[in-house]
Scaffold this motif. Sequence first.
Motif, PDB file in Angstrom:
ATOM      1  N   LEU A  13       0.840  -1.199   0.000  1.00  0.00           N
ATOM      2  CA  LEU A  13       0.000   0.000   0.000  1.00  0.00           C
ATOM      3  C   LEU A  13       0.874   1.248   0.000  1.00  0.00           C
ATOM      4  O   LEU A  13       2.015   1.229   0.465  1.00  0.00           O
ATOM      5  CB  LEU A  13      -0.907   0.017   1.227  1.00  0.00           C
ATOM      6  N   ALA A  14       0.321   2.333  -0.506  1.00  0.00           N
ATOM      7  CA  ALA A  14       1.007   3.624  -0.444  1.00  0.00           C
ATOM      8  C   ALA A  14      -0.025   4.729  -0.573  1.00  0.00           C
ATOM      9  O   ALA A  14      -1.083   4.539  -1.191  1.00  0.00           O
ATOM     10  CB  ALA A  14       2.051   3.754  -1.549  1.00  0.00           C
ATOM     11  N   ILE A  15       0.268   5.868   0.032  1.00  0.00           N
ATOM     12  CA  ILE A  15      -0.566   7.057  -0.156  1.00  0.00           C
ATOM     13  C   ILE A  15       0.268   8.080  -0.923  1.00  0.00           C
ATOM     14  O   ILE A  15       1.471   8.219  -0.684  1.00  0.00           O
ATOM     15  CB  ILE A  15      -1.082   7.635   1.177  1.00  0.00           C
ATOM     16  N   THR A  16      -0.373   8.784  -1.846  1.00  0.00           N
ATOM     17  CA  THR A  16       0.376   9.683  -2.726  1.00  0.00           C
ATOM     18  C   THR A  16      -0.322  11.022  -2.911  1.00  0.00           C
ATOM     19  O   THR A  16      -1.538  11.136  -2.763  1.00  0.00           O
ATOM     20  CB  THR A  16       0.561   9.050  -4.122  1.00  0.00           C
ATOM     21  N   TYR A  17       0.489  12.005  -3.245  1.00  0.00           N
ATOM     22  CA  TYR A  17       0.011  13.295  -3.729  1.00  0.00           C
ATOM     23  C   TYR A  17       1.124  13.937  -4.546  1.00  0.00           C
ATOM     24  O   TYR A  17       2.203  14.217  -4.017  1.00  0.00           O
ATOM     25  CB  TYR A  17      -0.407  14.224  -2.585  1.00  0.00           C
ATOM     26  N   ASN A  18       0.877  14.103  -5.844  1.00  0.00           N
ATOM     27  CA  ASN A  18       1.843  14.713  -6.759  1.00  0.00           C
ATOM     28  C   ASN A  18       3.220  14.048  -6.666  1.00  0.00           C
ATOM     29  O   ASN A  18       4.228  14.684  -6.359  1.00  0.00           O
ATOM     30  CB  ASN A  18       1.960  16.208  -6.501  1.00  0.00           C
ATOM     31  N   GLU A  19       3.239  12.762  -6.963  1.00  0.00           N
ATOM     32  CA  GLU A  19       4.472  11.975  -6.897  1.00  0.00           C
ATOM     33  C   GLU A  19       4.869  11.438  -8.267  1.00  0.00           C
ATOM     34  O   GLU A  19       5.435  10.353  -8.372  1.00  0.00           O
ATOM     35  CB  GLU A  19       4.294  10.808  -5.908  1.00  0.00           C
ATOM     36  N   ILE A  36      -0.904  -4.446  -5.264  1.00  0.00           N
ATOM     37  CA  ILE A  36      -0.442  -3.091  -5.004  1.00  0.00           C
ATOM     38  C   ILE A  36      -1.640  -2.152  -5.108  1.00  0.00           C
ATOM     39  O   ILE A  36      -2.361  -2.176  -6.105  1.00  0.00           O
ATOM     40  CB  ILE A  36       0.644  -2.643  -5.999  1.00  0.00           C
ATOM     41  N   ILE A  37      -1.842  -1.342  -4.072  1.00  0.00           N
ATOM     42  CA  ILE A  37      -2.940  -0.370  -4.063  1.00  0.00           C
ATOM     43  C   ILE A  37      -2.377   0.993  -3.701  1.00  0.00           C
ATOM     44  O   ILE A  37      -1.689   1.155  -2.692  1.00  0.00           O
ATOM     45  CB  ILE A  37      -4.040  -0.759  -3.060  1.00  0.00           C
ATOM     46  N   ILE A  38      -2.666   1.985  -4.520  1.00  0.00           N
ATOM     47  CA  ILE A  38      -2.257   3.355  -4.262  1.00  0.00           C
ATOM     48  C   ILE A  38      -3.495   4.182  -3.927  1.00  0.00           C
ATOM     49  O   ILE A  38      -4.464   4.188  -4.689  1.00  0.00           O
ATOM     50  CB  ILE A  38      -1.559   3.971  -5.493  1.00  0.00           C
ATOM     51  N   VAL A  39      -3.474   4.845  -2.784  1.00  0.00           N
ATOM     52  CA  VAL A  39      -4.554   5.767  -2.416  1.00  0.00           C
ATOM     53  C   VAL A  39      -4.020   7.178  -2.660  1.00  0.00           C
ATOM     54  O   VAL A  39      -3.098   7.636  -1.976  1.00  0.00           O
ATOM     55  CB  VAL A  39      -4.988   5.585  -0.951  1.00  0.00           C
ATOM     56  N   ASN A  46       0.691  13.903 -12.895  1.00  0.00           N
ATOM     57  CA  ASN A  46       0.427  12.655 -13.616  1.00  0.00           C
ATOM     58  C   ASN A  46       0.551  11.402 -12.745  1.00  0.00           C
ATOM     59  O   ASN A  46       0.682  10.293 -13.274  1.00  0.00           O
ATOM     60  CB  ASN A  46       1.375  12.534 -14.812  1.00  0.00           C
ATOM     61  N   THR A  47       0.515  11.564 -11.430  1.00  0.00           N
ATOM     62  CA  THR A  47       0.654  10.412 -10.541  1.00  0.00           C
ATOM     63  C   THR A  47      -0.381   9.333 -10.852  1.00  0.00           C
ATOM     64  O   THR A  47      -0.043   8.151 -11.028  1.00  0.00           O
ATOM     65  CB  THR A  47       0.515  10.838  -9.067  1.00  0.00           C
ATOM     66  N   LYS A  48      -1.639   9.706 -10.925  1.00  0.00           N
ATOM     67  CA  LYS A  48      -2.717   8.744 -11.165  1.00  0.00           C
ATOM     68  C   LYS A  48      -2.570   8.090 -12.540  1.00  0.00           C
ATOM     69  O   LYS A  48      -2.721   6.874 -12.693  1.00  0.00           O
ATOM     70  CB  LYS A  48      -4.076   9.436 -11.048  1.00  0.00           C
ATOM     71  N   LYS A  49      -2.256   8.877 -13.557  1.00  0.00           N
ATOM     72  CA  LYS A  49      -2.122   8.362 -14.911  1.00  0.00           C
ATOM     73  C   LYS A  49      -1.000   7.327 -15.005  1.00  0.00           C
ATOM     74  O   LYS A  49      -1.182   6.246 -15.583  1.00  0.00           O
ATOM     75  CB  LYS A  49      -1.849   9.513 -15.877  1.00  0.00           C
ATOM     76  N   ILE A  50       0.161   7.649 -14.437  1.00  0.00           N
ATOM     77  CA  ILE A  50       1.307   6.737 -14.470  1.00  0.00           C
ATOM     78  C   ILE A  50       0.982   5.443 -13.730  1.00  0.00           C
ATOM     79  O   ILE A  50       1.296   4.339 -14.187  1.00  0.00           O
ATOM     80  CB  ILE A  50       2.549   7.407 -13.866  1.00  0.00           C
ATOM     81  N   THR A  51       0.333   5.590 -12.577  1.00  0.00           N
ATOM     82  CA  THR A  51      -0.030   4.418 -11.778  1.00  0.00           C
ATOM     83  C   THR A  51      -0.944   3.481 -12.557  1.00  0.00           C
ATOM     84  O   THR A  51      -0.725   2.262 -12.603  1.00  0.00           O
ATOM     85  CB  THR A  51      -0.718   4.854 -10.473  1.00  0.00           C
ATOM     86  N   GLU A  52      -1.961   4.035 -13.172  1.00  0.00           N
ATOM     87  CA  GLU A  52      -2.902   3.218 -13.940  1.00  0.00           C
ATOM     88  C   GLU A  52      -2.246   2.606 -15.166  1.00  0.00           C
ATOM     89  O   GLU A  52      -2.547   1.461 -15.542  1.00  0.00           O
ATOM     90  CB  GLU A  52      -4.108   4.065 -14.341  1.00  0.00           C
ATOM     91  N   GLU A  53      -1.350   3.335 -15.817  1.00  0.00           N
ATOM     92  CA  GLU A  53      -0.641   2.801 -16.983  1.00  0.00           C
ATOM     93  C   GLU A  53       0.229   1.607 -16.619  1.00  0.00           C
ATOM     94  O   GLU A  53       0.511   0.752 -17.468  1.00  0.00           O
ATOM     95  CB  GLU A  53       0.207   3.894 -17.626  1.00  0.00           C
ATOM     96  N   VAL A  58      -5.515   2.284  -8.355  1.00  0.00           N
ATOM     97  CA  VAL A  58      -5.400   3.567  -7.674  1.00  0.00           C
ATOM     98  C   VAL A  58      -6.795   4.029  -7.263  1.00  0.00           C
ATOM     99  O   VAL A  58      -7.737   3.985  -8.048  1.00  0.00           O
ATOM    100  CB  VAL A  58      -4.701   4.626  -8.561  1.00  0.00           C
ATOM    101  N   ILE A  59      -6.911   4.437  -6.013  1.00  0.00           N
ATOM    102  CA  ILE A  59      -8.175   4.926  -5.465  1.00  0.00           C
ATOM    103  C   ILE A  59      -7.980   6.379  -5.057  1.00  0.00           C
ATOM    104  O   ILE A  59      -7.058   6.704  -4.299  1.00  0.00           O
ATOM    105  CB  ILE A  59      -8.612   4.101  -4.234  1.00  0.00           C
ATOM    106  N   CYS A  60      -8.822   7.265  -5.546  1.00  0.00           N
ATOM    107  CA  CYS A  60      -8.732   8.674  -5.171  1.00  0.00           C
ATOM    108  C   CYS A  60      -9.578   8.938  -3.934  1.00  0.00           C
ATOM    109  O   CYS A  60     -10.746   8.544  -3.877  1.00  0.00           O
ATOM    110  CB  CYS A  60      -9.193   9.561  -6.333  1.00  0.00           C
ATOM    111  N   ARG A  61      -8.974   9.590  -2.965  1.00  0.00           N
ATOM    112  CA  ARG A  61      -9.676   9.937  -1.720  1.00  0.00           C
ATOM    113  C   ARG A  61      -9.160  11.287  -1.248  1.00  0.00           C
ATOM    114  O   ARG A  61      -7.950  11.486  -1.128  1.00  0.00           O
ATOM    115  CB  ARG A  61      -9.434   8.884  -0.635  1.00  0.00           C
ATOM    116  N   ALA A  62     -10.045  12.203  -0.966  1.00  0.00           N
ATOM    117  CA  ALA A  62      -9.641  13.519  -0.471  1.00  0.00           C
ATOM    118  C   ALA A  62      -8.891  13.362   0.846  1.00  0.00           C
ATOM    119  O   ALA A  62      -9.325  12.633   1.741  1.00  0.00           O
ATOM    120  CB  ALA A  62     -10.867  14.407  -0.289  1.00  0.00           C
ATOM    121  N   PHE A  63      -7.769  14.044   0.964  1.00  0.00           N
ATOM    122  CA  PHE A  63      -6.932  13.927   2.156  1.00  0.00           C
ATOM    123  C   PHE A  63      -7.549  14.672   3.326  1.00  0.00           C
ATOM    124  O   PHE A  63      -7.940  15.829   3.200  1.00  0.00           O
ATOM    125  CB  PHE A  63      -5.542  14.476   1.858  1.00  0.00           C
ATOM    126  N   ASP A  64      -7.644  14.007   4.478  1.00  0.00           N
ATOM    127  CA  ASP A  64      -8.030  14.688   5.714  1.00  0.00           C
ATOM    128  C   ASP A  64      -6.882  14.666   6.719  1.00  0.00           C
ATOM    129  O   ASP A  64      -6.479  15.688   7.238  1.00  0.00           O
ATOM    130  CB  ASP A  64      -9.311  14.110   6.307  1.00  0.00           C
TER     131      ASP A  64
END
Length: 256
Positions: A13-19, A36-39, A46-53, A58-64
């Motif tokens: 698992l990993a959490i990402t923002y602009n990586e 492998i799961i990326i939140v 392009n973090t999400k695009k690269i991950t999916e490629e 990849v799961i998008c979730r607003a950061f709290d």
Amino acid sequence: MSNYENKIKISALAITYNEENNIKKYIESLSFADEIIIVDSNSTDNTKKITEEMGVKVICRAFDDFSNQRNFAIKQAKNDWIVFFDLDEEITTDLKNEIIEAAFNPNDVVAFYVKRNFFLFNKHLKHGGFKNDKAIRLFNKNFCLYNGNLVHEEIKTDGKIGYLKNSLNHYSYKNFEHYCNKLNHYCKLQSIKLHKKNTKPTIYHFTIRPLFRFISQYFIKLGFLDGKEGFLSAGINSAFVFKRYIKLWILQKEIE
């Protein structure tokens, strides 16, 4: 993917923002995992695009906050054994092999610490409190959960904790701009945490606390032995303390 005697499966698992600059290499280093799961916190690059490629979920979730983001990721995992590294941590081949072995034969251990070699601007800092830096990076999700801290979150365990022999390299601050962005984010979360505790900032918090942080890290914990990077590290952490209370003061003024 690893298939260690077809008996143990591992979720990474990993959490990402602009990586976008790190995500490809990071995912490649997790090739031993069975899942492998990326939140992602709604990255604007392009973090999400690269991950999916790369064929990774990849799961998008607003950061709290960090604990909630990590605990959310854990809930998505299919397997009991979890590896949860940060993208600024380097996973070596020796560490990968030890992780697989530890998950296959944990000996009643539910979580494993990994020692971290802290790098500042590509220099390994061996003093200033970093010598014994460690974090849990392999654990059984049935016995472990993050502790709820908004920042500097840690794993809470219901069971025995072990140590892996191999360490990892932790490249926390790559350049000054990266440092500033991280500092602002952490300060904001820390100020919210302090506000919830009803902490009232005083002249002590703005002067003595930052000064003591610098003295402790640079002199008492021998940070000066790391040269100019040791000085910068002590200064960064001192500034972090000062800015934390500035943000707390502003937060309370806005609420009042």
